[in-house]
Design a protein around this motif. Sequence first.
Motif, PDB file in Angstrom:
ATOM      1  N   LEU A  86       0.811  -1.206   0.000  1.00  0.00           N
ATOM      2  CA  LEU A  86       0.000   0.000   0.000  1.00  0.00           C
ATOM      3  C   LEU A  86       0.848   1.261   0.000  1.00  0.00           C
ATOM      4  O   LEU A  86       0.350   2.350  -0.298  1.00  0.00           O
ATOM      5  CB  LEU A  86      -0.925   0.019   1.221  1.00  0.00           C
ATOM      6  CG  LEU A  86      -2.082  -0.983   1.212  1.00  0.00           C
ATOM      7  CD1 LEU A  86      -2.768  -1.007   2.565  1.00  0.00           C
ATOM      8  CD2 LEU A  86      -3.073  -0.657   0.112  1.00  0.00           C
ATOM      9  N   GLY A  87       2.116   1.146   0.362  1.00  0.00           N
ATOM     10  CA  GLY A  87       2.967   2.316   0.461  1.00  0.00           C
ATOM     11  C   GLY A  87       2.770   3.033   1.784  1.00  0.00           C
ATOM     12  O   GLY A  87       2.026   2.588   2.660  1.00  0.00           O
ATOM     13  N   SER A  88       3.454   4.157   1.945  1.00  0.00           N
ATOM     14  CA  SER A  88       3.360   4.908   3.197  1.00  0.00           C
ATOM     15  C   SER A  88       2.061   5.694   3.230  1.00  0.00           C
ATOM     16  O   SER A  88       1.561   6.161   2.201  1.00  0.00           O
ATOM     17  CB  SER A  88       4.549   5.861   3.332  1.00  0.00           C
ATOM     18  OG  SER A  88       4.556   6.793   2.259  1.00  0.00           O
ATOM     19  N   GLY A  89       1.515   5.829   4.425  1.00  0.00           N
ATOM     20  CA  GLY A  89       0.262   6.561   4.549  1.00  0.00           C
ATOM     21  C   GLY A  89      -0.287   6.531   5.955  1.00  0.00           C
ATOM     22  O   GLY A  89       0.377   6.096   6.902  1.00  0.00           O
ATOM     23  N   LEU A  90      -1.505   6.988   6.087  1.00  0.00           N
ATOM     24  CA  LEU A  90      -2.194   7.058   7.375  1.00  0.00           C
ATOM     25  C   LEU A  90      -3.421   6.160   7.344  1.00  0.00           C
ATOM     26  O   LEU A  90      -4.131   6.084   6.339  1.00  0.00           O
ATOM     27  CB  LEU A  90      -2.634   8.500   7.682  1.00  0.00           C
ATOM     28  CG  LEU A  90      -1.554   9.581   7.671  1.00  0.00           C
ATOM     29  CD1 LEU A  90      -2.185  10.941   7.980  1.00  0.00           C
ATOM     30  CD2 LEU A  90      -0.448   9.273   8.665  1.00  0.00           C
ATOM     31  N   TRP A  91      -3.676   5.526   8.474  1.00  0.00           N
ATOM     32  CA  TRP A  91      -4.874   4.716   8.615  1.00  0.00           C
ATOM     33  C   TRP A  91      -5.870   5.479   9.471  1.00  0.00           C
ATOM     34  O   TRP A  91      -5.551   5.922  10.578  1.00  0.00           O
ATOM     35  CB  TRP A  91      -4.545   3.370   9.254  1.00  0.00           C
ATOM     36  CG  TRP A  91      -5.749   2.519   9.551  1.00  0.00           C
ATOM     37  CD1 TRP A  91      -6.173   2.117  10.777  1.00  0.00           C
ATOM     38  CD2 TRP A  91      -6.664   1.956   8.592  1.00  0.00           C
ATOM     39  NE1 TRP A  91      -7.313   1.345  10.660  1.00  0.00           N
ATOM     40  CE2 TRP A  91      -7.638   1.232   9.329  1.00  0.00           C
ATOM     41  CE3 TRP A  91      -6.761   2.004   7.202  1.00  0.00           C
ATOM     42  CZ2 TRP A  91      -8.689   0.559   8.707  1.00  0.00           C
ATOM     43  CZ3 TRP A  91      -7.814   1.341   6.585  1.00  0.00           C
ATOM     44  CH2 TRP A  91      -8.757   0.622   7.338  1.00  0.00           C
ATOM     45  N   HIS A  92      -7.084   5.656   8.934  1.00  0.00           N
ATOM     46  CA  HIS A  92      -8.165   6.327   9.653  1.00  0.00           C
ATOM     47  C   HIS A  92      -9.189   5.267  10.061  1.00  0.00           C
ATOM     48  O   HIS A  92     -10.081   4.911   9.262  1.00  0.00           O
ATOM     49  CB  HIS A  92      -8.825   7.377   8.763  1.00  0.00           C
ATOM     50  CG  HIS A  92      -7.883   8.387   8.186  1.00  0.00           C
ATOM     51  ND1 HIS A  92      -7.287   9.375   8.940  1.00  0.00           N
ATOM     52  CD2 HIS A  92      -7.419   8.554   6.907  1.00  0.00           C
ATOM     53  CE1 HIS A  92      -6.517  10.119   8.166  1.00  0.00           C
ATOM     54  NE2 HIS A  92      -6.577   9.627   6.934  1.00  0.00           N
ATOM     55  N   PRO A  93      -9.103   4.733  11.285  1.00  0.00           N
ATOM     56  CA  PRO A  93      -9.994   3.633  11.674  1.00  0.00           C
ATOM     57  C   PRO A  93     -11.469   4.027  11.709  1.00  0.00           C
ATOM     58  O   PRO A  93     -12.342   3.164  11.604  1.00  0.00           O
ATOM     59  CB  PRO A  93      -9.481   3.229  13.058  1.00  0.00           C
ATOM     60  CG  PRO A  93      -8.730   4.413  13.562  1.00  0.00           C
ATOM     61  CD  PRO A  93      -8.140   5.068  12.356  1.00  0.00           C
ATOM     62  N   LYS A  94     -11.763   5.316  11.858  1.00  0.00           N
ATOM     63  CA  LYS A  94     -13.151   5.772  11.896  1.00  0.00           C
ATOM     64  C   LYS A  94     -13.648   6.243  10.533  1.00  0.00           C
ATOM     65  O   LYS A  94     -14.763   6.748  10.427  1.00  0.00           O
ATOM     66  CB  LYS A  94     -13.313   6.890  12.925  1.00  0.00           C
ATOM     67  CG  LYS A  94     -12.963   6.479  14.350  1.00  0.00           C
ATOM     68  CD  LYS A  94     -13.832   5.324  14.825  1.00  0.00           C
ATOM     69  CE  LYS A  94     -13.476   4.888  16.232  1.00  0.00           C
ATOM     70  NZ  LYS A  94     -14.283   3.735  16.680  1.00  0.00           N
TER      71      LYS A  94
END
Length: 593
Positions: free
Chosen positions: A337-345
Amino acid sequence: MSPQGHPWQKQPDWRILDTQFGSGNTFLATWLTWLEDADHPRLLHYVAVCQQPCSASELIKHFEAHPKLASLALELSHHWFGLLPGFHRFLLEQGQVVLTLCVGEPLPMLRAQQFEADAIELTLPHTCQDELSWFLKAIAHCCRRGTRLVMRHADAAETPGWPRVLTQCGFTLEPMKSDGDDSYRQKPSSFSGYFDPAWTLQRTRPTTKTGPLPVLRCAVIGAGLAGAAVATSLARRGWQVTVLDQAETPAAGASGLPVGLVLPHVSSDDCTLSRLSRAGVRMMLQQVSELLNVNRDWAPSGVFERQIGGTPKLPLTWSSEGTQWSANGHPDGDVALGSGLWHPKGAWIKPAALVKAWLNQPGITFLGNAAVTDVRRQGPTWVLSNNSSEMLCEAECVVFANANGAFELLQKMKHSALDTQAQESHLPSKQGMLGLLSWALHAEPEEARFAPFPVNGAGSIVSCVPTENGLTWFMGSSYQPDAQLERSDQENHLRNLEHLKELLPSLAQKLAPVFEAGTLHAWKGTRCITADRLPVVGPLDATDQPSLWICAGMGSRGLSFSVLCAELLVARMGAEPWPIEAKLARSLEALRA
């Protein structure tokens, strides 16, 4: 106090300010009392200050011995996450019980309030008399003459001189005995009283910028996310609302997007947009979980946001509460997926389904094929008419929520009651932004490897969305000012492919032949973008009780902003507690230019 003879009975609404939320004892007890009282107010506002909120698990555990309160604590715990400093609004009981949790130091949180309470739940801080005086003065600014006071934790040894300071601030005190089961409270009540200063009240700062409007009729122009959200917020408060739209059906404009994403904006400095988006996402998730069918009309899927060019980045001081909103990487550790942010909501939502659910509330009437071209004052009401000068409806209040059309209609309006030409010049500039969404049914068998959740960044891709025709994937959307010559659909499809190459290169390689073949389906719409990328929310004139309002300019973030903006607008119309701090609300002020 037991339901019998509660002072809120027969009142349209009731507003409580609690200076120490603690474990939620007093709030849950008040909520339970509201439920058990047949004569409860239509709307209960409970504003509570809390320096350090407990966790969701602690909230549940604290009430295990009290079954009735435990069920309420469990319901609240579903929304109890990411409690960073600032205001957090919880819409409970179909939005009729409203908790506003103000996380931070008590004095700044009290000074950020913009309403007058009917009752104060006072817990005295352990501090010196000078600081106590400032604390109680801030509370007095949230009182009207007659505001009731219940004081807890009165300990003269720890807070000396408090009776004198309370009296100096305008409160009259009297001992109070508990008249019910207080076992669920932290300590029994010790004193009660009311706010009744001997002097004439002079506000050095306004509690609200507008006075409460009488609950009558309101016309809302525009049946997209903004208009429908405003309509349902008004209807919950007893307004009779007529929603008008030039199209035959609701959500015919940008809100007709087949599927959209709701996720918080992230910035390294936690800017105004980031804080506003979190407030809006929280309330949106509460609404869709209550109104829509999960995995059909929406899904709490989480959203992965690719970092492109090194952004976005989390704030350097991101706390554990912040990581409940957004965190680096992905919980599965998928390096592809590469670098990034996960937004669980994060979630995907079908906006049209939400608009339909909002408009299907008691007190709301929808009028389609009703293009409003003029709004004129006629005695105590506003008359809305079409191009043929036929009256479409009349109402005491009007809300412009028709995106670009709101700005254009205001520019055209001329009447004696209000110089809207002069007011219009203070609205921020805007432009329409065309967008095309590319979509297709998933192939059988599926060769392309789609992520099991939406991926956002340079545009976004959402897969496995159930539609009438089967499981569908969506990619987009393109971005083009409407003042330019519109690009062809195929050119926009290819631009969406370029975005997909940035998001998920391997998937883009698999789907490139589909994009290049010119066989993709398209959905097109125009967003309303303001110069500062923030919505415009508020009154259109500076009178004490304005009757013309606007809620528009949400751009590509209608799902993140619509509930927040509606709650702020209606709170100002009713002089209610605001859902966000006054400083944040000012950034959305309609006449801010």
